[in-house]
Enzyme design. Sequence first.
Site, PDB file in Angstrom:
ATOM      1  N   HIS A  84       0.690  -1.330  -0.046  1.00 21.27           N
ATOM      2  CA  HIS A  84       0.016   0.109  -0.047  1.00 21.27           C
ATOM      3  C   HIS A  84       0.900   1.130   0.141  1.00 21.27           C
ATOM      4  O   HIS A  84       0.419   2.541  -0.040  1.00 21.27           O
ATOM      5  CB  HIS A  84      -0.921   0.197   1.319  1.00 21.27           C
ATOM      6  CG  HIS A  84      -2.069  -0.899   1.210  1.00 21.27           C
ATOM      7  ND1 HIS A  84      -3.253  -0.701   0.596  1.00 21.27           N
ATOM      8  CD2 HIS A  84      -1.898  -2.263   1.666  1.00 21.27           C
ATOM      9  CE1 HIS A  84      -3.934  -1.805   0.964  1.00 21.27           C
ATOM     10  NE2 HIS A  84      -3.257  -2.828   1.434  1.00 21.27           N
ATOM     11  N   LYS A 120      -8.758  13.370   4.639  1.00 27.12           N
ATOM     12  CA  LYS A 120      -7.883  12.328   4.677  1.00 27.12           C
ATOM     13  C   LYS A 120      -6.899  12.643   5.926  1.00 27.12           C
ATOM     14  O   LYS A 120      -6.967  13.525   6.311  1.00 27.12           O
ATOM     15  CB  LYS A 120      -7.202  12.358   3.192  1.00 27.12           C
ATOM     16  CG  LYS A 120      -6.513  13.703   3.025  1.00 27.12           C
ATOM     17  CD  LYS A 120      -5.916  13.661   1.603  1.00 27.12           C
ATOM     18  CE  LYS A 120      -6.691  13.943   0.360  1.00 27.12           C
ATOM     19  NZ  LYS A 120      -6.850  12.652  -0.353  1.00 27.12           N
ATOM     20  N   ARG A 121      -6.131  11.394   6.197  1.00 30.33           N
ATOM     21  CA  ARG A 121      -4.953  11.712   7.044  1.00 30.33           C
ATOM     22  C   ARG A 121      -4.317  12.933   6.897  1.00 30.33           C
ATOM     23  O   ARG A 121      -4.035  13.289   5.732  1.00 30.33           O
ATOM     24  CB  ARG A 121      -4.214  10.371   7.440  1.00 30.33           C
ATOM     25  CG  ARG A 121      -4.942   9.267   8.040  1.00 30.33           C
ATOM     26  CD  ARG A 121      -5.306   9.792   9.459  1.00 30.33           C
ATOM     27  NE  ARG A 121      -4.248   9.795  10.439  1.00 30.33           N
ATOM     28  CZ  ARG A 121      -3.939   8.869  11.304  1.00 30.33           C
ATOM     29  NH1 ARG A 121      -4.747   7.681  11.519  1.00 30.33           N
ATOM     30  NH2 ARG A 121      -3.180   9.129  11.959  1.00 30.33           N
ATOM     31  N   LYS A 132       0.451  14.411   1.503  1.00 29.86           N
ATOM     32  CA  LYS A 132      -0.713  14.904   1.067  1.00 29.86           C
ATOM     33  C   LYS A 132      -0.981  16.251   1.065  1.00 29.86           C
ATOM     34  O   LYS A 132      -1.945  16.588   0.290  1.00 29.86           O
ATOM     35  CB  LYS A 132      -1.966  14.131   2.006  1.00 29.86           C
ATOM     36  CG  LYS A 132      -1.834  12.530   2.074  1.00 29.86           C
ATOM     37  CD  LYS A 132      -2.768  12.141   3.294  1.00 29.86           C
ATOM     38  CE  LYS A 132      -2.720  10.611   3.311  1.00 29.86           C
ATOM     39  NZ  LYS A 132      -3.471   9.824   2.356  1.00 29.86           N
ATOM     40  N   THR A 147      -8.546   6.586  -1.851  1.00 26.53           N
ATOM     41  CA  THR A 147      -9.878   5.868  -2.015  1.00 26.53           C
ATOM     42  C   THR A 147     -11.008   7.020  -2.007  1.00 26.53           C
ATOM     43  O   THR A 147     -11.934   7.038  -2.273  1.00 26.53           O
ATOM     44  CB  THR A 147     -10.230   4.837  -1.022  1.00 26.53           C
ATOM     45  OG1 THR A 147      -9.767   5.014   0.268  1.00 26.53           O
ATOM     46  CG2 THR A 147      -9.645   3.553  -1.521  1.00 26.53           C
ATOM     47  N   LYS A 188     -14.803   8.004  -3.433  1.00 26.37           N
ATOM     48  CA  LYS A 188     -16.110   8.390  -2.745  1.00 26.37           C
ATOM     49  C   LYS A 188     -16.593   9.613  -3.122  1.00 26.37           C
ATOM     50  O   LYS A 188     -17.835   9.948  -3.198  1.00 26.37           O
ATOM     51  CB  LYS A 188     -15.746   8.196  -1.207  1.00 26.37           C
ATOM     52  CG  LYS A 188     -15.217   6.904  -0.706  1.00 26.37           C
ATOM     53  CD  LYS A 188     -14.817   7.106   0.763  1.00 26.37           C
ATOM     54  CE  LYS A 188     -13.825   5.756   0.966  1.00 26.37           C
ATOM     55  NZ  LYS A 188     -12.934   6.003   1.955  1.00 26.37           N
TER      56      LYS A 188
HETATM   57  C1  26Q Z   1       3.226   0.059  10.486  1.00 23.42           C
HETATM   58  C2  26Q Z   1       4.390  -0.057  11.327  1.00 23.42           C
HETATM   59  C3  26Q Z   1       4.246   0.415  12.584  1.00 23.42           C
HETATM   60  C4  26Q Z   1       3.183   1.130  12.982  1.00 23.42           C
HETATM   61  C5  26Q Z   1       2.341   1.648  12.040  1.00 23.42           C
HETATM   62  C6  26Q Z   1       2.214   1.112  10.724  1.00 23.42           C
HETATM   63  C7  26Q Z   1       1.397   1.494   9.553  1.00 23.42           C
HETATM   64  C8  26Q Z   1      -0.085   1.724   9.805  1.00 23.42           C
HETATM   65  C9  26Q Z   1      -0.890   1.909   8.815  1.00 23.42           C
HETATM   66  C10 26Q Z   1       1.790   1.462   8.411  1.00 23.42           C
HETATM   67  C11 26Q Z   1       0.852   2.036   7.273  1.00 23.42           C
HETATM   68  C12 26Q Z   1      -0.494   2.170   7.744  1.00 23.42           C
HETATM   69  C13 26Q Z   1      -1.308   2.702   6.460  1.00 23.42           C
HETATM   70  C14 26Q Z   1      -1.477   2.916   5.390  1.00 23.42           C
HETATM   71  C15 26Q Z   1      -2.438   3.159   4.391  1.00 23.42           C
HETATM   72  O1  26Q Z   1      -3.590   3.580   4.902  1.00 23.42           O
HETATM   73  N1  26Q Z   1      -1.906   3.244   3.301  1.00 23.42           N
HETATM   74  C16 26Q Z   1      -2.954   3.823   2.413  1.00 23.42           C
HETATM   75  O2  26Q Z   1      -3.660   2.519   1.617  1.00 23.42           O
HETATM   76  C17 26Q Z   1      -4.810   3.121   0.746  1.00 23.42           C
HETATM   77  C18 26Q Z   1      -5.580   1.767   0.442  1.00 23.42           C
HETATM   78  O3  26Q Z   1      -4.577   0.985  -0.557  1.00 23.42           O
HETATM   79  C19 26Q Z   1      -4.224   3.677  -0.292  1.00 23.42           C
HETATM   80  O4  26Q Z   1      -5.436   4.166  -1.141  1.00 23.42           O
HETATM   81  C20 26Q Z   1      -3.494   4.911   0.188  1.00 23.42           C
HETATM   82  O5  26Q Z   1      -2.938   5.537  -0.807  1.00 23.42           O
HETATM   83  C21 26Q Z   1      -2.428   4.545   1.204  1.00 23.42           C
HETATM   84  O6  26Q Z   1      -1.800   5.597   1.543  1.00 23.42           O
END
Ligand code: 26Q
Length: 829
Positions: free
Chosen positions: A374, A562-563, A568, A671, A675
């Site tokens: 991702h 978004k976050r 971003k 995503t 929406k």
């Molecule tokens: C990993 C290790 C330790 C702590 C936290 C994490 C961690 C947590 C959440 C790493 C990544 C995330 C989230 C990633 C994420 O949401 N990515 C998004 O995924 C979406 C679905 O595929 C995409 O549309 C977005 O572009 C992408 O940023």
Amino acid sequence: MKQEVKTDVKADTKKVDAIAFEQQKQEIIKKISGKLRRYFAKTIDNATPTQIYRACATTVKDTIMEKWARSKEEQEKKHNKELYYLSFEFLMGRALGNNLINLMQSDLYREALKECGLSLSEIEEIENDAGLGNGGLGRLAACFLDSLTTLELPAFGCGIRYEYGLFKQKIVDGYQIEMPDPWLEDGNIWEVERPEDKVEVHFNGRIEETFENGSLKFKHTDYNTVIAMPFDMPISGYDTDVVNTLRLWKACSPEAFNVRDFNRGDYVLATKDKELAEVISKVLYPEDNHYEGKMLRLKQQYFFVSATIQWILAKQKRKGHDLFDLPNYVQIHINDTHPTIAIPELMRILMDEEGFGWDEAWEVVNGTFAYTNHTIMAEALEKWPVEMFKQLVPRVFQIIQEIDRRQRENLQSKFGNDWGKIEYMAVISNNFVSMANLCLTACHSVNGVAALHTEILKKETFRDYYSLTPEKFKNVTNGVTQRRWLCKANPELTKLITESIGDKWIVGSDTLDKLMPFAKDSAFVEKFAKIKKNNKIALAKYIKEHNGIMVDPESIFDVQVKRLHEYKRQLLKTFHIIYRYKSIIEDPQNADMTPETFIFGAKAAPGYHMAKLIIKLINNVADVVNNDPRTKDILKVVFIENYSVSVAEKIVVAANVSEQISTASKEASGTGNMKLMLNGALTVGTMDGANVEIAELVGPDNIFIFGLTSNEVLDIYSKGSSGSSELYAQDMQIKKIVDTLIDGTFSKDKNNLFFDIYQSLIIGNNGFSDPYLVLRDFESYIDISGDILLEYKNQNKWNEKAIINVAKAGFFSSDRSISDYNERIWKLR
Ligand code: 26Q
């Protein structure tokens, strides 16, 4: 004459339908009253809203439970291949409204409650969001469960039952404050505890090696035990009897307290073990797209993964399946690298407990696992210190070491003595375990989440693995479920679409296109515009109640939700607002006076200083712009607090402009873009993530594309300089905007408040200024924003474009994503 008969029949059918509807409605009222009497000794007239919610939800749950029982029985009997979707996050939101849509009973319940003087939407508001996710990745998992079930594929979501979901955000004096989210506090109607399926998970300890019957055996001893207790939630699908399961594991201590300590009189110590065990499922880590090597996070990973693998294997054995054939019965999907430890865990159980040899176990593992990436951002890629693994899961670590040893041998045979490459591709390197390389080594499939993202994976991030095993690499573009993001969020538009093209579009991805001709149908356009307007009025009311700000529903609703992340580029949007503000106060004669409302929603990770500072900046800019008599009737800036699934449902339906302005190459897919498009917002965006595919589908006239391309961005990075410091020195307009960060325009009382943002843009860290190229894209963003203002003036044309966006959003249904996954990767029946 003929005509008359036909009309008569139609009228009769309508009458019969109306009678049936009335009967069913009365049934529902009876059921709800029954629940209220039995559970609360109340009547509809004197029950509290919470009691009404609970009664209502319980009647819905009753219907689902019947279907669930039948589905489970079927699944248990059949020998079909099943999918297990392993994810650290499931951002489910509320269940009641969604389940009513899927059961096609929304209208019935709405009318039934209305007859009792109640409003369904108000009752729905009582339910807590299941906020067990950070953002895109977690919400994607939730949309996928909805689509898997709607498409009647046998699937299980597997994750952690966090006691606290993602923090709740409050804005105090412009700053983000985090509050806990005790979403289970009032009980969760939708979950069922399954103590009969609890399993043990073993941590720490040591490995004894013994020889038994001439072969080496590994015995894990002196370990600490944590009990994994499953809680199941039913996943309904649209217009189907199939109900799938989301299984979330809770960590429990094997003993309520330590009897030895208790008998010694040390009551505090006696409960310590229990607390140490239960902390594992206490809270969701709030970092999004950012890795931090915390031991507790690794514990969470092994905890839910080990429990899930044990459960899968026990079920397969119960069904009488030969574990050698596992890939024919089970596909395990790894949602980003977070559940990767499932790979060595399955190896461990097959070898140490089921007597498999290495090669046999490896073949099964390879046939079973598939991995989705991702992100390409280095700071999000998980690399765990070897020492942590060794201590926490010693046997699993031995297996990872052996995977690494064999893979290095394999790489050497392919790449000779290219040690740099081998080190880069190795599973263990420099005393870190690379979870991505473990996935690339072990899985039969690797996919990106949008066409551009997958190309970058092949050409850049994972290019060496791509050259080694090109056949593993696939693209599956993300999608969102139209049941939640249109039917649930936007009932009026749902009705209009269904009146116009029938209801087939509610499932699948091919039908929405039928809306294309309506983009030029003036009656349709008028109704469409009216619905958007009503949604804007509803959001304006929400903003009035929550922010105390009056916004004009006639203004353009320009939305970035978004976050909060530097890539971003909420900062680029903020700079545009500052630019607009300055144009109006400095040159009112020539400035465009089209009213605009800029709406933000974003949570920042609690430890992410720059992101939190950008939130404060947005709020300070809002304060100035919203209160300046010269601009307050033209520009409004609103930061909506606690952006979440339920808040998103209110915002996306009211947007005119969808901000998708990440630094090209950084947003894997996005995503939210889907929406918003689905609800008729026009995208302003960079050629990044799924924006590229949106642009291709709607055509250049129906989207606003600007900025550096992904290749240009990657080029700038490889040259080692952004050129932003030079831009700042040479371009007066840019300088003027950036200097508001340090001249007190937006920080009257505290002058150095935004210095860190300034510094990152102009001086930079490690010599690279403006790492997200905000200034490089500024001019092109200002240009495109000017086009938007101009085009909005022609409402007819604008609405036509908005409708084209809705019509073309079919491709971004998660039903299409799931069909793609199934055809290319899982191959379930
Ligand atoms: C990993 C290790 C330790 C702590 C936290 C994490 C961690 C947590 C959440 C790493 C990544 C995330 C989230 C990633 C994420 O949401 N990515 C998004 O995924 C979406 C679905 O595929 C995409 O549309 C977005 O572009 C992408 O940023």
